[in-house]
Design an enzyme around this catalytic site. Structure first.
Site, PDB file in Angstrom:
ATOM      1  N   GLY A 156       7.916   3.358  38.179  1.00  0.00           N
ATOM      2  CA  GLY A 156       7.599   2.059  38.121  1.00  0.00           C
ATOM      3  C   GLY A 156       6.306   1.758  38.338  1.00  0.00           C
ATOM      4  O   GLY A 156       5.477   2.780  38.976  1.00  0.00           O
ATOM      5  N   GLN A 199      -1.388  -2.326  41.260  1.00  0.00           N
ATOM      6  CA  GLN A 199      -1.570  -0.621  41.294  1.00  0.00           C
ATOM      7  C   GLN A 199      -2.768  -0.225  40.187  1.00  0.00           C
ATOM      8  O   GLN A 199      -3.080   0.521  40.198  1.00  0.00           O
ATOM      9  CB  GLN A 199      -0.377   0.013  41.049  1.00  0.00           C
ATOM     10  CG  GLN A 199       0.666  -0.277  42.218  1.00  0.00           C
ATOM     11  CD  GLN A 199       1.768   0.782  41.965  1.00  0.00           C
ATOM     12  OE1 GLN A 199       2.748   0.240  41.500  1.00  0.00           O
ATOM     13  NE2 GLN A 199       1.642   1.837  42.551  1.00  0.00           N
ATOM     14  N   CYS A 231       5.290   6.626  46.183  1.00  0.00           N
ATOM     15  CA  CYS A 231       4.500   5.488  45.270  1.00  0.00           C
ATOM     16  C   CYS A 231       3.420   6.250  44.712  1.00  0.00           C
ATOM     17  O   CYS A 231       2.766   7.002  45.371  1.00  0.00           O
ATOM     18  CB  CYS A 231       4.325   4.380  46.316  1.00  0.00           C
ATOM     19  SG  CYS A 231       3.382   2.916  45.762  1.00  0.00           S
ATOM     20  N   LEU A 232       2.910   5.671  43.624  1.00  0.00           N
ATOM     21  CA  LEU A 232       1.701   6.266  42.998  1.00  0.00           C
ATOM     22  C   LEU A 232       0.372   5.806  43.739  1.00  0.00           C
ATOM     23  O   LEU A 232      -0.612   6.400  43.551  1.00  0.00           O
ATOM     24  CB  LEU A 232       1.837   5.922  41.416  1.00  0.00           C
ATOM     25  CG  LEU A 232       2.827   6.269  40.458  1.00  0.00           C
ATOM     26  CD1 LEU A 232       2.662   5.789  39.196  1.00  0.00           C
ATOM     27  CD2 LEU A 232       2.834   8.007  40.658  1.00  0.00           C
ATOM     28  N   HIS A 236      10.959  -2.013  45.435  1.00  0.00           N
ATOM     29  CA  HIS A 236       9.709  -1.240  45.584  1.00  0.00           C
ATOM     30  C   HIS A 236       8.716  -1.905  44.915  1.00  0.00           C
ATOM     31  O   HIS A 236       7.702  -2.347  45.493  1.00  0.00           O
ATOM     32  CB  HIS A 236       9.893   0.021  45.363  1.00  0.00           C
ATOM     33  CG  HIS A 236       8.631   0.944  45.572  1.00  0.00           C
ATOM     34  ND1 HIS A 236       8.679   2.033  46.490  1.00  0.00           N
ATOM     35  CD2 HIS A 236       7.601   0.830  44.645  1.00  0.00           C
ATOM     36  CE1 HIS A 236       7.389   2.360  46.208  1.00  0.00           C
ATOM     37  NE2 HIS A 236       6.863   1.963  45.359  1.00  0.00           N
ATOM     38  N   GLU A 237       8.862  -2.016  43.586  1.00  0.00           N
ATOM     39  CA  GLU A 237       7.855  -2.804  42.548  1.00  0.00           C
ATOM     40  C   GLU A 237       7.413  -4.083  43.119  1.00  0.00           C
ATOM     41  O   GLU A 237       6.381  -4.529  43.417  1.00  0.00           O
ATOM     42  CB  GLU A 237       8.218  -2.470  41.338  1.00  0.00           C
ATOM     43  CG  GLU A 237       8.356  -1.115  40.814  1.00  0.00           C
ATOM     44  CD  GLU A 237       7.209  -0.256  41.104  1.00  0.00           C
ATOM     45  OE1 GLU A 237       5.931  -0.737  41.146  1.00  0.00           O
ATOM     46  OE2 GLU A 237       7.571   1.070  41.384  1.00  0.00           O
ATOM     47  N   HIS A 277       5.140  -4.811  45.713  1.00  0.00           N
ATOM     48  CA  HIS A 277       3.646  -4.639  45.591  1.00  0.00           C
ATOM     49  C   HIS A 277       3.076  -6.065  45.069  1.00  0.00           C
ATOM     50  O   HIS A 277       2.066  -6.309  45.513  1.00  0.00           O
ATOM     51  CB  HIS A 277       3.517  -3.822  44.366  1.00  0.00           C
ATOM     52  CG  HIS A 277       3.415  -2.316  44.548  1.00  0.00           C
ATOM     53  ND1 HIS A 277       2.548  -1.715  45.289  1.00  0.00           N
ATOM     54  CD2 HIS A 277       4.487  -1.353  44.409  1.00  0.00           C
ATOM     55  CE1 HIS A 277       2.752  -0.562  45.496  1.00  0.00           C
ATOM     56  NE2 HIS A 277       3.846  -0.075  44.865  1.00  0.00           N
TER      57      HIS A 277
HETATM   58 NI    NI Z   1       4.629   1.928  44.533  1.00  0.00          NI
END
Ligand code: NI
Length: 185
Positions: free
Chosen positions: A45, A50, A98-99, A140-141, A144
């Site tokens: 995701g 991000q 998370c990236l 989660h996304e 953000h």
């Molecule tokens: Ni994330």
């Protein structure tokens, strides 16, 4: 095109993202770039903040989980102007990463089911209840988009345990296999 992923400590990750319209410039290309960026970093995701854009746009691809969860075979979603409007009382816990926070993995407790409203890539409206891993990935996304990351949702003890990692990230002191924008000191 692979875009740099903004890491923890970059201010854009703390902004509340804004809705967009179908006229948003080069939207199709942007969505494609987000998928490419996510695949390159082996994520499932990615939210627009991000990649440095405080807009309500998220891409998710759960196909990598389809060995364990066959229902996600070829599952790929684009979520525009997404909002969570209801959540179940029932919760569950699972490990997340998370990236934007490379090297950190922690259990996060979240509602088991959520009702979400969003537009897909064709700006068709959706209003649906979601459960299972998808509900977790979306939460989660979508966090953000509210300026939150998953480390905001772990216990003070676990945050303390990750303190030096988080501090290093916030100081731009991190190595990463994919292209990133480190935090500025
Ligand atoms: Ni994330």
């Amino acid at each position: 095109m692979i875009l740099p992923i903004y890491l923890y400590g970059q201010p854009v990750l703390k902004k509340v993202a804004e809705d967009i319209t179908p006229e948003y410039p080069e939207l199709k290309q942007l969505i494609e770039n987000m998928f490419e960026t996510m695949y390159n970093a082996e994520g499932i995701g990615l939210a627009a903040p991000q990649i440095g854009l405080a807009i309500r746009l998220v891409v998710i691809d759960l196909d990598p989980l389809s060995e364990d969860y066959p229902e996600y075979k070829d599952f790929r979603g684009v979520y525009i102007n997404a909002h969570i409007v209801e959540t179940s009382e029932e919760t569950n816990s699972a490990e997340e990463g998370c990236l934007s926070l490379p090297g950190i993995h922690e259990k996060v407790t979240r509602p088991a089911r959520i009702r979400v409203q969003y537009l897909d890539e064709n700006f068709v409206e959706h209003d649906e209840w979601v459960e299972g891993f998808l509900a977790r990935a979306m939460q989660h996304e979508f966090d953000h988009l509210e300026g939150k990351v998953f480390s905001d949702r772990i216990s003070p003890l676990r945050r303390q345990m990750n303190k030096s990692r988080l501090n290093n990230l916030a100081r731009g002191n991190v190595n990463c296999a994919y292209k990133v924008k480190r935090a500025l000191r």
